[in-house]
Design a protein around this motif. Structure first.
Motif, short mmCIF file in Angstrom:
data_model
loop_
_atom_site.label_atom_id
_atom_site.label_comp_id
_atom_site.label_asym_id
_atom_site.label_seq_id
_atom_site.Cartn_x
_atom_site.Cartn_y
_atom_site.Cartn_z
N PHE D 283 0.86 -1.18 0.00
CA PHE D 283 0.00 0.00 0.00
C PHE D 283 0.90 1.23 0.00
CE2 PHE D 283 -2.71 -3.21 1.88
CZ PHE D 283 -3.90 -3.01 1.18
N ILE D 284 0.89 1.97 -1.10
CA ILE D 284 1.73 3.16 -1.17
C ILE D 284 0.90 4.36 -0.79
CG2 ILE D 284 2.97 4.65 -2.77
CD1 ILE D 284 4.11 2.21 -4.00
N PRO D 285 1.29 5.08 0.25
CA PRO D 285 0.48 6.23 0.66
C PRO D 285 0.52 7.33 -0.39
CG PRO D 285 2.49 6.07 1.98
CD PRO D 285 2.49 4.90 1.07
N VAL D 286 -0.63 7.90 -0.68
CA VAL D 286 -0.71 8.95 -1.69
C VAL D 286 -0.91 10.27 -0.97
CG1 VAL D 286 -1.95 9.77 -3.70
CG2 VAL D 286 -1.73 7.33 -3.30
N PRO D 287 0.08 11.15 -1.01
CA PRO D 287 -0.07 12.44 -0.32
C PRO D 287 -1.00 13.37 -1.09
CG PRO D 287 2.04 12.33 -1.43
CD PRO D 287 1.38 11.01 -1.65
N ALA D 288 -1.38 14.46 -0.45
CA ALA D 288 -2.24 15.44 -1.12
C ALA D 288 -1.50 16.05 -2.30
CB ALA D 288 -2.63 16.53 -0.12
N GLY D 289 -2.27 16.39 -3.32
CA GLY D 289 -1.65 16.99 -4.49
C GLY D 289 -2.40 16.57 -5.75
N GLU D 290 -1.86 16.95 -6.90
CA GLU D 290 -2.50 16.53 -8.14
C GLU D 290 -1.43 16.13 -9.15
OE1 GLU D 290 -4.99 19.69 -9.44
OE2 GLU D 290 -3.48 21.23 -9.13
N ALA D 291 -1.80 15.24 -10.03
CA ALA D 291 -0.82 14.75 -11.01
C ALA D 291 -1.52 14.40 -12.31
CB ALA D 291 -0.10 13.53 -10.46
N CYS D 292 -0.77 14.52 -13.40
CA CYS D 292 -1.25 14.10 -14.71
C CYS D 292 -0.32 13.02 -15.23
CB CYS D 292 -1.23 15.24 -15.72
SG CYS D 292 -2.31 16.58 -15.29
N ALA D 293 -0.86 12.11 -15.98
CA ALA D 293 0.00 11.13 -16.64
C ALA D 293 -0.58 10.87 -18.02
CB ALA D 293 0.04 9.84 -15.83
N ARG D 294 0.30 10.63 -18.97
CA ARG D 294 -0.19 10.27 -20.30
C ARG D 294 0.72 9.23 -20.91
NH1 ARG D 294 1.31 14.91 -24.49
NH2 ARG D 294 3.44 15.29 -23.80
N ILE D 295 0.12 8.30 -21.60
CA ILE D 295 0.92 7.30 -22.30
C ILE D 295 0.29 7.02 -23.66
CG2 ILE D 295 1.70 6.19 -20.17
CD1 ILE D 295 -0.24 3.97 -20.74
N GLU D 296 1.02 6.31 -24.49
CA GLU D 296 0.53 6.01 -25.83
C GLU D 296 -0.18 4.67 -25.81
OE1 GLU D 296 0.85 8.11 -28.40
OE2 GLU D 296 -0.04 6.79 -29.92
N GLY D 297 -1.50 4.72 -25.80
CA GLY D 297 -2.27 3.49 -25.87
C GLY D 297 -2.36 2.99 -27.30
N PRO D 298 -2.98 1.83 -27.51
CA PRO D 298 -3.11 1.31 -28.88
C PRO D 298 -3.84 2.28 -29.80
CG PRO D 298 -3.75 -0.36 -27.29
CD PRO D 298 -3.54 0.90 -26.52
#
Lengths: 178, 147, 302, 358
Positions: D283-298
């Motif tokens: 269980f990885i604790p997730v601190p407060a904040g915001e994030a974006c992620a993008r990857i190349e899907g099919p």
């Protein structure tokens, strides 16, 4: 290879089909129905906590814990098995059977809390593997204490503590007297 | 009469035609159903055909948790399939809404809307499980479908 | 033609008693070969028969009376028309065939497509209508080569009697005419690459989309009979040996018909579906060229 | 004839419920209107009410075809928030599964495209080959679809038999190069149906924001794996196929070549797979904040935004899928084409409406 080559090759070869009821057997690590080994289960409820679809429900009672599971609700994601601290959960290596009425496959396990050797009231179940992770070396005294119910354990700790402290106080007093 | 009866029963067992209806599924079950048509599984060996028109079908295969927008279509399609007919619920979604339980736009599970005869568990079910489920449905169909 | 003989041809060979089982056999052969060419097992041989029985045993959906009548009558008409066409095939040549049965044959063979077009419109489904329109456009496209080939054969044999034509047309005319007819078969039988009239991925089942149960069963039967009739017509025209014994004639007739089914199925498995305009162009260009060639040869050859 | 022809919501050419209404003039299409929303299951709403571990299984079911993409992007967003490093072996395994998913998705699409033009044999050939990928994925993850492989900080399962993975990739590459690509590119009936159909020019693709293979078939060389490499993509040797024509055939060719490239990527990733742990804790604790992620899907770029208040339930999860961007181009492409082309053109963007609706 052009299309004519392709179809003539298909024609010459045997069909790739499994003749029903012969079937393609799942891979060895297939994620099927979840099973709970009650001997290892410590009724911690992590499986309930991580189950997204509510397939696993853990309800605690005074002397036992009801672990219920409905494969008809299950996503077979295996998160509960991954995160089970006592390795009590496992998954079948084959697919679940079809069924006729909603809830037909549902199953439940009862995790009975073992009786406390001292007072006889239900104590929390424990799991050897978890003990080994938490403590490298387990003394016979500790092993005995882990079987007790919470109250008796507290009382035992208290006695040990008082005894220890009492002994220390005696020594101190003796030293003073000397 | 008995001869005709048993002929009809056999014919229903040997020639079940499917209509597949995606009621808001994630595509997983749908693709596994398509995979059943392909060389390795080839459901045509059981006389199964995937039909485009519900009027030609005997078995309605539903996947997905039944979203609000697909409910009306589901009911229309069910009425368009001539009797006898059997409903197969593919995967956990039509059985219990699966991960989508509690969503305000989901009206499932399916048995609230249609009578379901066979449930195939899995997320998604393997093609061999789908074929086993359809085989169950065929047995029901031979006896004249659900009451 | 005596009444007895006519009845025999209509009810036994090459009519009802022969045609219906062979229709199922051909439908199965087509599906089975397609499956094998795709690396699958395919359906068991009794498949089309059980499909038919199952559909017959389904309860039809309630419909307005007039529509129900039309939707039941049209497939019956299609079956009857095709059976009539089959009865005219001169598998065993005889002197008694009435002159002009070629014209009747052509008319009878046009009944199923015509019924399909009507069925598409009667069913009041947009896909049925689209299928019907496509069917109609295609029938205009293939009619030119189909008729040209038959007319050329008639001109070459100087007769409108099928029996005479199958015996006497000369090979210089027969060859291009047979090619033109063979080109017309896939579109008349709605198989690839000319299956646009019942293209499932575009318009469901085309004209028969709205048909269910027994009505659909009759359409399936009519479709099977069309296979028998059209491959039979081709077989009759391709095997003229006049003095062969009748069992040999029958065997060769059946063999050529079935072989043609296999060829058509293999072609269908090896091609994609052409669009309406592309399919029509093939017929206007290549079909017509072959038909016209046959005609020219028939007229010019001494 | 009625001038408006509805295609869908239930139609043999569509795997999923959605509707295109065509204003037709005979067989020619004048205008197309697309209706979506049949698959709306309120996944984002549900994600804000479940904890992070539950959300992993939930976002996996945004789409059953590119399920791994969703868990991977979601995990990457959480890793970014938590500042966790993914072990090297886990990164390699992620790439293998990611590319295997691209393989099965593209093969599936090629099969559907063949089916839509009525080429059943080719459909069967593509799907027969796809079964090899499915076996690979089942052997690695334990399920044919919805692999549940990713979690924040790593992967859930190790690859125990790397030799089998590499051998499968090689077999698929050979079969693609020898069988499927030649048929798609040289068969006359396929060319007659696909060449010059549904053209999307480079400028239109740019203006309408097309993504993934659709953009690459219109001459736009955009690929997140090259533009903003994640996991180990900066250390791999692969090409991004681009075609200038912009028609359906170009989309077929781009995807076919991508399959070949994906096989090469899998071979490299398996080859250089280091030993070591496969995750960074449970269980990885997730601190407060915001994030974006993008990857190349099919199907193109998949984008996730996650906002957290430090509890174990996210504040907001926003998912943008490639079909959301590509879908409007269908209305553009079907104009002045014939009715018979519409299923093919809509299929050529490899639409995923369960992704778009969520």
């Amino acid at each position: 290879m052009n299309i004519l080559g392709l179809i003539s090759r298909n024609f010459r070869r045997d069909p790739a089909t499994y003749r029903y009821p012969e079937r393609h057997v799942p891979a060895t690590r297939f994620r099927g129905i979840v099973r709970n080994d009650t001997a290892k289960c410590i009724a911690c409820g992590i499986c309930d906590h991580v189950c997204v679809s509510g397939a696993i429900v853990v309800v605690g009672h005074d002397d036992h814990c009801d672990w219920s599971y409905d494969p008809g609700r299950c996503t077979f994601c295996g998160r509960c098995v991954d995160l089970c601290p006592g390795e009590a959960l496992s998954q079948d290596g084959d697919r679940a059977p079809t069924y006729a009425r909603s809830g037909d496959l549902a199953q439940g396990e009862q995790i009975t809390y073992p009786a406390c050797p001292e007072c006889g009231l239900p104590a929390r179940p424990y799991n050897e593997r978890l003990l080994m992770i938490a403590h490298d070396d387990i003394s016979p005294e500790f092993r005995e204490r882990i079987k007790l119910c919470e109250r008796c354990r507290r009382r035992r700790s208290q006695t040990v503590l008082t005894k220890g402290l009492g002994g220390a106080a005696d020594t101190e007093r003796n030293a003073d007297g000397a | 009469m008995r001869l005709i009866d048993s002929l009809v029963r056999t014919s229903r067992r040997r020639s079940p035609w499917l209509f597949h209806l995606n009621a808001g599924s994630c595509n997983g079950c749908d693709i596994e159903l398509v995979a059943c048509l392909t060389p390795r599984y080839d459901v045509e060996q059981l006389g199964i055909r995937l039909e485009g028109s519900p009027r030609h079908a005997d078995i309605i295969v539903v996947s997905g948790p039944v979203t609000r927008t697909t409910r009306a279509a589901l009911e229309t399609v069910y009425a368009q399939v001539p009797d006898p007919k059997v409903v197969v619920a593919l995967g956990s979604c039509p059985a219990s809404c699966n991960v989508f339980a509690g969503s305000p736009t989901v009206e499932g599970p399916l048995d609230r809307i249609l009578p379901v005869d066979v449930y195939v568990p899995g997320c998604p079910p393997r093609p061999d499980a789908i074929i086993a489920g359809i085989a169950e449905a065929i047995a029901l169909l031979a006896e004249g479908g659900h009451a | 033609m005596t009444v007895g003989r006519a009845l025999f041809q209509l009810l036994v060979f090459p009519g009802l008693l022969y045609a219906v089982p062979v229709a199922w056999l051909m439908l199965w052969m087509e599906r089975k070969l397609t499956a094998r060419l795709q690396g699958r097992i395919g359906p068991p041989f009794y498949q089309p028969f059980f499909d038919f029985v199952k559909l017959l045993a389904k309860r039809p959906l309630p419909r307005p009376p007039l529509q129900a009548l039309a939707m039941s009558a049209l497939p019956v008409l299609a079956v009857a028309g095709t059976l009539g066409a089959l009865a005219l095939l001169p598998v065993f040549p005889h002197s008694g065939g009435f002159t002009g049965d070629l014209v009747l044959l052509v008319a009878l063979l046009e009944i199923p497509p015509l019924c399909a077009v009507l069925a598409g419109f009667v069913s009041r489904s947009i896909y049925g209508e689209l299928g019907a329109t496509r069917e109609a456009v295609l029938s205009i496209a293939y009619s030119l080569p189909f008729l040209a080939a038959l007319v050329a054969l008639a001109a070459a044999a100087n007769s409108l009697s099928l029996s005479v034509i199958s015996q006497q047309a000369m090979w210089q005319v027969r060859l291009p005419a047979l090619l033109a007819l063979a080109l017309c078969l896939p579109v008349k039988l709605r198989v690839n690459p000319f299956s646009v009239a019942n293209a499932e991925q575009e318009i469901y089942a085309g004209a028969t989309t709205e048909f269910e149960g027994p009505r659909l069963a009759l359409w399936e039967l009519a479709h099977g009979l069309e296979w028998v009739a059209l491959t039979g017509l081709w077989a009759v025209l391709a095997f003229p040996a006049a003095n062969a014994a009748w069992p040999l004639r029958a065997v060769v007739f059946v063999a050529i018909s079935l072989a043609l089914v296999l060829v058509l199925a293999a072609v269908a498995a090896a091609t994609a579906r052409l669009k309406l305009a592309q399919a029509a162009r093939v017929y206007w260009l290549w079909g017509s060229a072959l038909g016209v060639l046959a005609m020219v040869v028939a007229v010019v050859w001494p | 004839m009625s001038p408006v022809i509805p295609v869908g919501p239930y139609h043999p050419a569509l795997e999923e419920p959605y509707k295109i209404e065509l204003d037709c003039d005979g067989e020619a299409v004048r205008e197309a209107h697309i209706t979506v929303g049949f698959n709306f299951r309120a996944i984002e709403w549900l994600a804000e009410r479940k904890n992070y571990t539950q959300d992993l299984a939930l976002v996996e079911r945004v789409c059953g075809i590119c399920s791994n993409v969703h868990t991977l992007t979601f995990s990457r967003a959480l890793e970014q928030l938590a500042g966790v490093e993914v072990p090297a072996r886990a990164q390699h395994i992620r790439v293998v599964v990611h590319e295997a998913e691209r393989l099965h998705s593209h093969l599936l699409w090629a099969g559907i495209a063949a089916e839509v033009i009525g080429f059943q044999t080719l459909f069967m050939t593509c799907f027969a080959l796809r079964e090899k990928v499915m076996d690979l994925l089942e052997a690695v993850s334990g399920n044919r679809v919805n692999y549940a492989m990713n979690k924040p900080g790593g992967v859930t399962r190790d690859i125990v038999d790397p030799g089998m993975v590499a051998a499968t990739a090689q077999a698929i590459r050979t079969a693609m190069e020898r069988e499927i690509i030649p048929v798609f590119t040289t068969d006359r009936t396929v060319r007659a149906r696909c060449a010059g159909v549904g053209v999307l020019t480079r400028d239109e693709a740019l203006a309408w924001g097309a993504l993934g293979p659709v953009a690459r078939a219109s001459g736009l060389p955009q690929d997140i794996r090259k533009a903003a490499p994640y996991e180990i993509y900066d250390r791999l040797d692969f090409e991004v196929p681009v075609r200038p024509e912009g028609d359906v055939l170009a989309r077929i060719v781009v995807r076919a070549l991508e399959i070949v490239e994906s096989c090469r990527i899998i071979e490299q990733a398996v080859d250089g797979m280091p030993a070591g742990p496969i995750d960074a804790g449970d269980f990885i604790p997730v601190p407060a904040g915001e994030a974006c992620a993008r990857i190349e899907g099919p199907r193109g770029e998949v984008f996730y935004y996650v906002a957290s208040d430090g509890s174990d339930v996210p504040l907001r999860v926003r998912i943008r899928t490639p079909t959301f961007q590509n879908m409007p181009t269908v209305a553009l492409m079907v104009r002045e084409q014939t009715l018979a082309d519409v299923p093919l053109i809509q299929a050529s963007i490899d639409p995923c409406y369960s992704c778009t609706d969520r």
